[in-house]
Design an enzyme around this catalytic site. Structure first.
Site, PDB file in Angstrom:
ATOM      1  CE  LYS A 134      -4.002   1.833   2.644  1.00  0.00           C
ATOM      2  NZ  LYS A 134      -4.934   1.536   3.747  1.00  0.00           N
ATOM      3  CB  SER A 176      -8.305   3.488   2.910  1.00  0.00           C
ATOM      4  OG  SER A 176      -7.466   2.784   3.814  1.00  0.00           O
ATOM      5  CB  SER A 234      -8.553   0.245   5.384  1.00  0.00           C
ATOM      6  OG  SER A 234      -9.228   1.464   5.351  1.00  0.00           O
TER       7      SER A 234
HETATM    8  N1  GLN Z   1     -13.265   4.010   6.385  1.00  0.00           N
HETATM    9  C1  GLN Z   1     -12.652   4.238   7.657  1.00  0.00           C
HETATM   10  C2  GLN Z   1     -12.111   5.642   7.727  1.00  0.00           C
HETATM   11  O1  GLN Z   1     -12.242   6.353   6.766  1.00  0.00           O
HETATM   12  C3  GLN Z   1     -11.558   3.240   7.908  1.00  0.00           C
HETATM   13  C4  GLN Z   1     -10.363   3.476   7.083  1.00  0.00           C
HETATM   14  C5  GLN Z   1      -9.205   2.581   7.412  1.00  0.00           C
HETATM   15  O2  GLN Z   1      -9.379   1.491   7.960  1.00  0.00           O
HETATM   16  N2  GLN Z   1      -8.017   3.059   7.130  1.00  0.00           N
HETATM   17  O3  GLN Z   1     -11.574   6.060   8.711  1.00  0.00           O
END
Ligand code: GLN
Length: 486
Positions: free
Chosen positions: A79, A154, A178
């Site tokens: 990532k 994400s 995510s």
């Molecule tokens: N969708 C959640 C957020 O926007 C989790 C994102 C993540 O796990 N990095 O915070």
């Protein structure tokens, strides 16, 4: 041998060890595949084809000299928030558009020491804030199963590149879902380890008390191999846990007869989507056929998870992101009038809207006079959620529940409504709040052909139970073998 790109890591390892193929051949096959499909999927921010080929040649030397390790020669994508020395690590943000870290994250170092082949970095929501990979400065990633849908976020790029066979395995990070959400949307297996199991050293911080790195793979066998590599104590991360991890592959292909899964009513009451319900019913039947018992449970404070998360995560983010000011690295605005103006303009131009929303939310919640009302209250809820899980694990080996409320949604469908976007993580966020391990496994397709995952959660450092249950499920089902028709 053709189509090496769509094989699993464990299949390729077998072929490498029998000297039937080379890492150079695998890497060329995957790079060709990227050439063919990446313009449609847009899962990769930075492709390092040259350095990948160099690593593949080195891997073949290790193999020839008998110096190879388990995953030597296997391609991987990381990532875009994991520091890779000398390679752009942009975190999906303009503010780090040209940032090349002077050191590598511990996980990246481990991958390199193993002789794996890093192909490049995967697209993500800016600073990992999002559930659809649409907040990336580099534009959205598309779901390989249906290009007008999101891959989830994400870590959408990491999930999509495994689903689209643009990599064999990949790494993502999971702060509120995510890894598991995009795994569910893209039909791959995604694993979030216990908080502290994998070093966060060199992972660009979003919400430090929740962030955790984990793998994506075509099946749980590949996940076990990846976890063996990345789990372990690291003195460079003060929150890294000094525990001994077992060899996770010893939990593959074991009987699960007599194990108990808990089904929390608060999760199941919320399922409104018929396709998700069908997948859960069918998965439960498979486990029951394997001799797993089900118990109903209650996690009474689960409903407060999202509200508390959207205090804690933005508070930590507002502090973590204070370092991007245009001084030492990252984007610096031009035409500035003094230092304060430079800070303001660099941050105004460098961050996207969602990131700014989180910084403002967090700064407000932490401001003088509001701390008790927001942060402290959220921290108390977090403790209650953790206690709920602890109690639940007295009566079951793991928890069984949905990963997401619905299959992948269309690009743009939720971008104007942050609340709707935040609600996508209703089943994943509580797991991060309690620091637990969780996995999302492909459970089948919706009526109109989109993948749907389901989630298993276990108690702290009981990753092995999840591997055992997941392996039993995948040995008796074929959902993880389905591939998009790209
Ligand atoms: N969708 C959640 C957020 O926007 C989790 C994102 C993540 O796990 N990095 O915070």
């Amino acid at each position: 041998m053709s189509n090496l790109f769509n094989k699993s890591a464990h299949e390729l390892i077998g072929l490498l060890n029998q000297k039937q193929i080379t890492s150079v051949e695998i890497t060329e096959s995957v790079l060709d595949r990227i050439d063919n499909v990446e313009s449609q999927v847009h899962a990769i921010v930075t492709l390092d084809a040259e350095s990948a080929m160099e690593s593949a040649r080195r891997a073949d030397e290790m193999l020839a000299k008998g110096e190879s390790r388990t995953l030597t020669g296997i391609p991987i994508i990381i990532k875009d928030n994991m520091c890779f020395k000398g390679h752009r690590t942009s975190c999906g943000s303009r503010i780090l558009e040209n940032f090349k870290p002077p050191y590598s994250a511990t996980v990246v170092q481990k991958i390199q020491d193993e002789g794996m082949v890093i192909l490049g970095s995967a697209n993500m929501d800016e600073f990992a804030m999002g559930s659809s990979t649409e907040t990336s400065y580099w534009g959205p990633t598309r779901n390989p199963w249906r290009l007008e849908c999101t891959p989830g976020g994400s870590s959408g790029g990491s999930a999509a590149c495994v689903a689209a066979c643009e990599s064999i395995v990949s790494l993502g990070s999971d702060t509120g879902g995510s890894i598991r959400l995009p795994a569910s949307f893209c039909g791959v297996t995604g694993f979030k380890p216990t908080y502290g199991a994998v070093s966060r050293f060199g992972l660009v911080a979003y919400a430090s008390s929740l962030d955790q790195i984990g793998p994506f793979g075509r099946d749980v066998n590949d996940i076990a191999l990846a976890l063996n590599l990345i789990c372990g104590h690291d003195p460079m991360d003060s929150t890294s846990a000094p525990v001994e991890h077992p060899d996770f592959t010893t939990f593959l292909n074991k009987s699960v007869k007599g194990m108990t899964l808990g089904a929390p009513s608060q999760f199941f009451d919320k399922i409104e989507n018929k396709d998700v319900e069908n997948v859960l019913v069918e998965a439960r039947r498979v486990f029951e056929d394997l001799g797993v018992k089900f118990v109903e449970l209650s996690l009474p404070h689960l409903d407060y998870g999202i509200a508390a998360y959207y205090i804690i995560a933005p508070c930590e983010a507002s502090s973590n992101l204070a370092r991007y000011d245009g001084v030492k690295y990252g984007y610096r605005a031009k035409n500035i009038d003094g230092m304060i103006d430079m800070y303001c303009k660099s941050r105004a131009d460098g961050f996207g809207d969602e990131t700014k929303r989180r910084i403002m939310l967090g700064t407000y919640a932490l401001s003088s006079g509001y701390y008790d009302a927001y942060y402290l209250k959220a921290a108390k809820i977090r403790t209650l959620i953790t206690q709920d899980f602890k109690k639940a694990f007295e009566s079951c080996d793991a928890i069984f529940c949905p990963t997401a409320p619905a299959p992948a949604f269309r690009l743009g469908e939720k971008t104007d409504d942050p609340m709707q976007m935040y609600l996508t993580d209703v089943f994943t966020i509580p797991v991060n709040m309690a620091g637990l391990p969780g996995v999302s496994l492909p459970g089948g397709l919706s009526l109109d052909g989109l993948p749907i995952g389901f989630q298993l959660i276990s108690s702290h450092f009981q990753e092995s139970r999840l591997i055992q249950l997941s392996s039993a499920f995948q040995s008796h089902t074929a959902h993880h073998l389905a591939r998009p028709a790209l």
